[in-house]
Design a protein around this motif. Structure first.
Motif, PDB file in Angstrom:
ATOM      1  N   SER A 180     -35.366  11.851 -24.999  1.00  0.00           N
ATOM      2  CA  SER A 180     -34.742  10.503 -25.214  1.00  0.00           C
ATOM      3  C   SER A 180     -34.557  10.221 -26.710  1.00  0.00           C
ATOM      4  N   PHE A 181     -33.869   9.266 -27.187  1.00  0.00           N
ATOM      5  CA  PHE A 181     -33.920   8.846 -28.399  1.00  0.00           C
ATOM      6  C   PHE A 181     -34.540   7.630 -28.609  1.00  0.00           C
ATOM      7  N   GLU A 182     -35.307   7.136 -27.555  1.00  0.00           N
ATOM      8  CA  GLU A 182     -36.053   5.922 -27.225  1.00  0.00           C
ATOM      9  C   GLU A 182     -37.573   6.164 -27.071  1.00  0.00           C
ATOM     10  N   ASP A 183     -38.446   5.543 -27.741  1.00  0.00           N
ATOM     11  CA  ASP A 183     -39.674   5.657 -27.535  1.00  0.00           C
ATOM     12  C   ASP A 183     -40.277   4.816 -26.362  1.00  0.00           C
ATOM     13  N   ARG A 184     -40.465   5.298 -25.143  1.00  0.00           N
ATOM     14  CA  ARG A 184     -41.072   4.249 -24.237  1.00  0.00           C
ATOM     15  C   ARG A 184     -42.236   4.921 -23.486  1.00  0.00           C
ATOM     16  N   PRO A 185     -43.335   4.394 -23.761  1.00  0.00           N
ATOM     17  CA  PRO A 185     -44.606   4.969 -23.384  1.00  0.00           C
ATOM     18  C   PRO A 185     -44.661   5.267 -21.733  1.00  0.00           C
ATOM     19  N   GLY A 186     -44.978   6.296 -21.348  1.00  0.00           N
ATOM     20  CA  GLY A 186     -45.149   6.593 -19.944  1.00  0.00           C
ATOM     21  C   GLY A 186     -43.738   7.072 -19.266  1.00  0.00           C
ATOM     22  N   ALA A 187     -42.827   7.117 -20.184  1.00  0.00           N
ATOM     23  CA  ALA A 187     -41.385   7.503 -19.831  1.00  0.00           C
ATOM     24  C   ALA A 187     -41.435   9.145 -19.403  1.00  0.00           C
ATOM     25  N   VAL A 208     -39.512  10.757 -26.314  1.00  0.00           N
ATOM     26  CA  VAL A 208     -38.500  10.669 -27.623  1.00  0.00           C
ATOM     27  C   VAL A 208     -38.628  11.946 -28.011  1.00  0.00           C
ATOM     28  N   ALA A 209     -37.467  12.517 -28.510  1.00  0.00           N
ATOM     29  CA  ALA A 209     -37.080  13.954 -29.044  1.00  0.00           C
ATOM     30  C   ALA A 209     -37.914  14.109 -30.317  1.00  0.00           C
ATOM     31  N   ALA A 210     -37.957  13.216 -31.114  1.00  0.00           N
ATOM     32  CA  ALA A 210     -38.811  13.325 -32.327  1.00  0.00           C
ATOM     33  C   ALA A 210     -40.309  13.553 -32.169  1.00  0.00           C
ATOM     34  N   SER A 211     -40.694  13.558 -30.997  1.00  0.00           N
ATOM     35  CA  SER A 211     -42.406  13.738 -30.576  1.00  0.00           C
ATOM     36  C   SER A 211     -42.216  15.046 -30.029  1.00  0.00           C
ATOM     37  N   LEU A 212     -41.394  15.896 -29.740  1.00  0.00           N
ATOM     38  CA  LEU A 212     -41.214  17.241 -29.121  1.00  0.00           C
ATOM     39  C   LEU A 212     -41.203  18.463 -30.147  1.00  0.00           C
ATOM     40  N   GLY A 213     -42.042  19.346 -29.989  1.00  0.00           N
ATOM     41  CA  GLY A 213     -42.192  20.476 -31.004  1.00  0.00           C
ATOM     42  C   GLY A 213     -41.342  21.710 -30.595  1.00  0.00           C
ATOM     43  N   ALA A 214     -41.129  22.318 -31.380  1.00  0.00           N
ATOM     44  CA  ALA A 214     -40.132  23.562 -31.390  1.00  0.00           C
ATOM     45  C   ALA A 214     -40.202  24.316 -30.100  1.00  0.00           C
ATOM     46  N   MET A 223     -32.678   6.553 -33.390  1.00  0.00           N
ATOM     47  CA  MET A 223     -33.813   7.043 -33.785  1.00  0.00           C
ATOM     48  C   MET A 223     -34.086   7.531 -35.218  1.00  0.00           C
ATOM     49  N   LEU A 224     -33.005   7.907 -35.806  1.00  0.00           N
ATOM     50  CA  LEU A 224     -33.243   8.267 -37.249  1.00  0.00           C
ATOM     51  C   LEU A 224     -33.236   7.114 -38.082  1.00  0.00           C
ATOM     52  N   ASP A 225     -32.699   5.862 -37.724  1.00  0.00           N
ATOM     53  CA  ASP A 225     -33.215   4.733 -38.288  1.00  0.00           C
ATOM     54  C   ASP A 225     -34.484   4.201 -38.375  1.00  0.00           C
ATOM     55  N   GLU A 226     -35.066   4.368 -36.873  1.00  0.00           N
ATOM     56  CA  GLU A 226     -36.679   4.005 -36.621  1.00  0.00           C
ATOM     57  C   GLU A 226     -37.765   5.051 -37.597  1.00  0.00           C
ATOM     58  N   ALA A 227     -37.059   6.123 -37.580  1.00  0.00           N
ATOM     59  CA  ALA A 227     -37.849   7.093 -38.443  1.00  0.00           C
ATOM     60  C   ALA A 227     -37.874   6.609 -39.896  1.00  0.00           C
ATOM     61  N   ASP A 228     -36.890   6.260 -40.371  1.00  0.00           N
ATOM     62  CA  ASP A 228     -36.804   6.055 -41.933  1.00  0.00           C
ATOM     63  C   ASP A 228     -37.533   4.660 -42.059  1.00  0.00           C
ATOM     64  N   ALA A 229     -37.718   3.987 -41.106  1.00  0.00           N
ATOM     65  CA  ALA A 229     -38.388   2.484 -41.139  1.00  0.00           C
ATOM     66  C   ALA A 229     -39.747   2.539 -41.024  1.00  0.00           C
ATOM     67  N   GLY A 230     -40.277   4.046 -40.675  1.00  0.00           N
ATOM     68  CA  GLY A 230     -41.762   4.136 -40.927  1.00  0.00           C
ATOM     69  C   GLY A 230     -42.074   4.760 -39.435  1.00  0.00           C
ATOM     70  N   ALA A 231     -41.153   4.829 -38.263  1.00  0.00           N
ATOM     71  CA  ALA A 231     -41.809   5.544 -36.951  1.00  0.00           C
ATOM     72  C   ALA A 231     -42.602   6.812 -37.174  1.00  0.00           C
ATOM     73  N   SER A 232     -43.668   6.997 -36.707  1.00  0.00           N
ATOM     74  CA  SER A 232     -44.346   8.297 -37.287  1.00  0.00           C
ATOM     75  C   SER A 232     -44.505   9.436 -35.950  1.00  0.00           C
ATOM     76  N   TRP A 233     -43.299   9.794 -35.578  1.00  0.00           N
ATOM     77  CA  TRP A 233     -43.409  10.905 -34.716  1.00  0.00           C
ATOM     78  C   TRP A 233     -43.568  12.126 -35.224  1.00  0.00           C
ATOM     79  N   PRO A 234     -44.293  13.146 -34.682  1.00  0.00           N
ATOM     80  CA  PRO A 234     -44.861  14.090 -35.531  1.00  0.00           C
ATOM     81  C   PRO A 234     -43.727  15.195 -35.829  1.00  0.00           C
TER      82      PRO A 234
END
Length: 462
Positions: A84-91, A95-101, A159-170
């Motif tokens: 997903s490009f949206e971070d919804r807890p429990g979904a 969100v893609a940016a939380s997924l590792g290689a 998603m990239l905008d949120e990351a630039d605004a401080g979202a802390s996905w690993p």
């Protein structure tokens, strides 16, 4: 007939699926047939079921996600749930940016298997890939010489905008690098509006002018100008809200979990009522709950009903405050009606029963529903942000005005716009009447399909 592949990793639930559907039906007249590869969730008749959505005649490869959503880790299933490009807890779709290689590689490998299956790429000259997803990685491996047209729809940019605004996905920077690489390697990149194109170039590191603006098209046969007679309005609203309800709330997150009695929908049937319609998912940027709060402020100033029909929100999916919770806190919550997720053909029905459509989204890269409302002669209220100002004329001195634009997140301004709409039927009629010719001139799906066909031809020849 030349052939393109349209690939969409998501199951049908948003605007990108509508774009795929409209193009698939209109492109043959421009010389291109379409094979669709798309995710699918649920059984026949469910809103996320790909065959039900795209139709029995579509050349479709459906990728079922039903086993994935029940798996211990949906992202590692076979086939895996889409990211997903949206971070919804429990979904189940994280969100893609939380997924590792390792997960990214699993998704690329699985989609490589899907694309390499017999018949999927037979006769295909161009791959039209919607969003930036692991399908890009898979396509580069399976058919490295096939031209790729990448279609940016906006959620990946959010998603990239949120990351630039401080979202802390690993794993943000890994996904940013992938998405930039996929976009940069594409033969052509499309976006639905000039603001979306500029954002894509900025966030994906593309050269200025690299992204071509191709608006989303509207089926003007379905969304034709008309207003429903009072008896038709009453019948549809009773069916939607009482007889065949699909509304839902966090407390009852299934279609039909929220239903109404004939007595409860009385405000909608009052001859003095001015009906406001919201259409969209319940994502944070749409600001559905803000609209409910603005509705309460507007209703305080009026001496007649101002019913608000909230259509949309796939059952169980929401971000931030749910409109049902906002309505429960509103003194005028009894004039807010949750209609649930509806097919696009049904949207045309309820637009014909509405006096204005209000969707105060603060980050709309296009906004299909605004154009569909305009095509039917329904004036719109949108935010003065993103793409809507490029096609919604709100200057009160302009003879072509067709809606109202309000500052983003300005609850008072939104309430005042609702009051103006409710008090001035002549202005509603004027702005509504200006919508259809603008929609016909700029957003006909036939014209959009011809433009996309030209993009395909250029990509294939390159």
């Amino acid at each position: 007939m030349r052939r393109a592949l349209q690939a969409l990793v998501f199951f049908p639930r948003g605007g990108s699926a509508q774009v795929v559907h409209h193009l698939a039906r209109a492109l043959p007249a421009a010389g291109w047939g379409t094979r669709i590869v798309a995710g699918s969730l649920g059984g026949p008749g469910d809103p996320g079921h790909a065959r039900s959505f795209f139709g029995p005649d579509a050349d479709l490869v459906a990728v079922p996600y039903d086993d994935a959503v029940r798996a211990p880790d949906p992202m590692r299933a076979s086939p895996p749930m889409h990211p997903s490009f949206e971070d919804r807890p429990g979904a189940p779709d994280r969100v893609a940016a939380s997924l590792g290689a390792d997960v990214a590689e699993h998704m690329a490998s699985e989609w490589g298997r899907i694309l390499a299956a017999p018949g999927v790429l037979d006769g295909v000259e161009v791959a039209h890939l919607h969003h930036l997803t692991p399908i890009h990685e898979a396509m580069a491996r399976v058919s490295p010489g096939l031209p790729v047209v990448t279609h940016i729809h906006g959620t990946e940019l959010l998603m990239l905008d949120e990351a630039d605004a401080g979202a802390s996905w690993p794993h943000t920077e890994e996904w940013r690098a992938r998405m930039r690489r996929w976009a940069g390697a594409s033969t052509a990149v499309l976006a639905s509006s000039a603001p979306a194109a500029a954002d894509a170039e900025r966030l994906l590191g593309l050269d200025t002018g690299r992204v071509r603006v191709v608006p989303n098209g509207v089926d003007l046969r379905l969304f034709a100008e008309r207003r429903a007679a009072p008896a038709e309005r009453a019948a549809l609203l009773r069916r939607w809200l009482c007889d065949e309800p699909r509304g839902w709330s966090p407390a009852h997150p299934v279609p039909g979990g929220v239903a109404y009695t004939p007595e409860q929908i009385a405000p909608l049937l009052d001859p003095r009522a001015v009906t406001v319609l919201y259409v969209g998912r319940f994502t944070a940027v749409k600001r559905a709950a803000l609209l409910v709060r603005a509705h309460a402020r507007a209703r305080e100033q009026l001496g007649h009903p101002l019913p608000l029909v909230v259509a949309g929100g796939a059952a169980g999916e929401w971000e931030g405050e749910h409109p049902a919770d906002a309505a429960a806190r509103s003194p005028w919550g009894h004039e807010v009606f949750l209609a649930g997720w509806r097919a696009q053909s049904e949207l045309a029905e309820v637009l014909a029963c509405s006096d204005v459509m209000a969707v105060p989204s603060v980050a709309e890269r296009f906004g299909q529903v605004y154009v569909e409302a305009m095509a039917m002669g329904v004036p719109v209220i949108a935010c003065d942000a993103g793409a809507p100002p490029t096609f919604v004329e709100d200057d009160p001195a302009s003879p072509e005005r067709c809606g109202w634009l309000v500052p983003p997140d300005d609850e008072g301004a939104l309430a005042q716009a609702l009051v103006e709409v409710a008090r001035d039927p002549a202005e509603r009629a004027l702005r509504g009447g200006n919508g259809p010719p603008r929609a016909r001139a700029r957003f006909s799906i036939e014209g959009v399909a011809r433009t996309v066909a030209d993009v395909y031809a250029a990509a294939a020849s390159a």
